[in-house]
Design a protein around this motif. Structure first.
Motif, PDB file in Angstrom:
ATOM      1  N   ASP A 182       0.833  -1.191   0.000  1.00 16.27           N
ATOM      2  CA  ASP A 182       0.000   0.000   0.000  1.00 16.27           C
ATOM      3  C   ASP A 182       0.870   1.244   0.000  1.00 16.27           C
ATOM      4  N   SER A 183       0.275   2.388   0.218  1.00 18.43           N
ATOM      5  CA  SER A 183       1.011   3.649   0.113  1.00 18.43           C
ATOM      6  C   SER A 183       1.989   3.862   1.255  1.00 18.43           C
ATOM      7  N   ASP A 184       1.946   3.043   2.305  1.00 21.70           N
ATOM      8  CA  ASP A 184       2.864   3.185   3.426  1.00 21.70           C
ATOM      9  C   ASP A 184       3.990   2.166   3.416  1.00 21.70           C
ATOM     10  N   GLY A 185       3.808   1.058   2.715  1.00 18.22           N
ATOM     11  CA  GLY A 185       4.843   0.032   2.713  1.00 18.22           C
ATOM     12  C   GLY A 185       4.299  -1.294   2.232  1.00 18.22           C
ATOM     13  N   LEU A 186       4.625  -2.361   2.955  1.00 14.73           N
ATOM     14  CA  LEU A 186       4.216  -3.693   2.512  1.00 14.73           C
ATOM     15  C   LEU A 186       3.907  -4.585   3.710  1.00 14.73           C
TER      16      LEU A 186
END
Length: 358
Positions: free
Chosen positions: A92-96
């Motif tokens: 996602d937009s923050d990481g994995l």
């Protein structure tokens, strides 16, 4: 079956949160490029999941953090379904999100059976078939021995996916194989073959150039300027400070042995937990260096007499459910381990606050 959020590319804009909530339990690692949290998806509390959060890094280092994360994502997609490697759940937009790999780091497990090394070679052969190189196998922390005695690999931030198996791929695959042989020479030299010894003696030219030039600059920047060690997991501080702590503790009267384990300190990084086998526990009040020092009557040990680092790690992390499963079937070992667990000093690291998750 583990419920999994939707796979999304971090380059896309206006991404929605995962469909399944991630419940964090503890912070395993923080550095300038990401924060690594362990937890589980809502509805599956017994299936551990790792959450790497790139946006938890300082804004000025996030571009590098995303470069490393994208490398990891590409490789995890390429090795999906392999045994002995993490499985990618979502991005996602923050990481994995990826699966947790249960095992003991190689420098603690010290496998003394050829089955582990055969399985490690199997991993690298499968990597070669899929056009993947790990590129960071010199560190024993990246190799694990699983509870069933097989090999596993973690930390794919420096790994590469090669669409063409040209000279660069062959060179990097050769170095992966050579680094596995180095681990075998360190921990199980009796299993070395004449061919393996010849391979170890032939370091590639790019590798020699890197060690003489680029590696020194890399260490200067990461360990000097950034104050960051590139070891995966939380054993870096033990590698750096552990020998001094052990020496100080062993010098005290009544101390017969010392074993160290890392544990996460919420909002503060990594702590060192010292288990001290001693007949005079009051003497431990005079020590410093370790964050927690627990006197024990006896350390849980293997048949060869070495302390069971895997058991002590679980006690340091306050993971009592996993401890019960590990000592099941061995009453004597279970009695020793539970005696140590009964006096454990860490009760607060299993959960991190909602504000910290923010």
């Amino acid at each position: 079956m583990i419920p999994s959020p939707r796979l999304r590319c971090p380059r896309r804009q206006h991404m929605t949160p995962p469909m399944v909530e991630f419940v964090p339990e503890t912070v395993l690692k923080r550095d300038l490029f990401s924060e690594t949290r362990k937890g589980h998806f809502a509805g599956a509390p017994h299936a551990a999941v790792i959450r790497r959060v790139v946006t938890a890094a300082p804004f000025w280092s996030r571009p590098i953090g995303w470069v490393l994360a994208r490398r990891e994502i590409a490789v995890l997609r390429a090795i999906r379904g392999m045994r002995g490697v993490p499985q990618l759940h979502s991005v996602d937009s923050d990481g994995l999100y990826r699966s947790w790999t249960d095992g003991t780091p190689l420098h603690l497990a010290r496998p003394a059976h050829p089955a582990w090394y055969r399985d490690a070679h199997r991993l690298l052969r499968e990597f070669r078939r899929r056009g993947v190189t790990h590129n960071d196998l010199a560190k024993p922390q990246n190799w694990l021995m699983t509870p069933d005695g097989l090999a596993a690999l973690i930390d794919f931030q420096l790994a590469s996916r090669h669409r063409r198996k040209g000279w660069l791929f062959r060179l990097m695959a050769y170095e992966d194989f050579r680094h596995l042989l180095k681990q075998q020479r360190a921990f199980a030299p009796d299993f070395m073959t004449p061919t393996g010894r010849r391979v170890l003696a032939r370091r590639s030219l790019p590798s020699r150039i890197w060690m003489a030039t680029g590696k020194k600059l890399y260490n200067l920047v990461t360990r000097g300027f950034f104050r960051w060690s590139d070891g995966e997991g939380t054993h870096d501080r033990i590698d750096r400070e552990g020998p001094g702590i052990i020496a100080r503790l062993r010098s005290l009267p009544g101390v017969s042995d010392v074993a160290l384990a890392p544990f996460p300190l919420p909002s503060k990084g990594v702590g060192i937990y010292a288990f001290v086998e001693t007949a005079e526990p009051t003497a431990l009040a005079k020590t410093d260096g370790a964050d927690l020092v627990q006197p024990v009557a006896a350390l849980p040990r293997r048949a060869d007499g070495t302390p069971r680092a895997d058991i002590l790690q679980l006690i340091a992390m306050n993971q009592m459910t996993e401890l019960d499963a590990l000592v099941e079937g061995d009453p004597a070992l279970a009695a020793t381990a539970h005696a140590v667990a009964a006096g454990r000093l860490n009760f607060s690291d299993r959960r991190i606050s909602r504000m910290e998750v923010g």
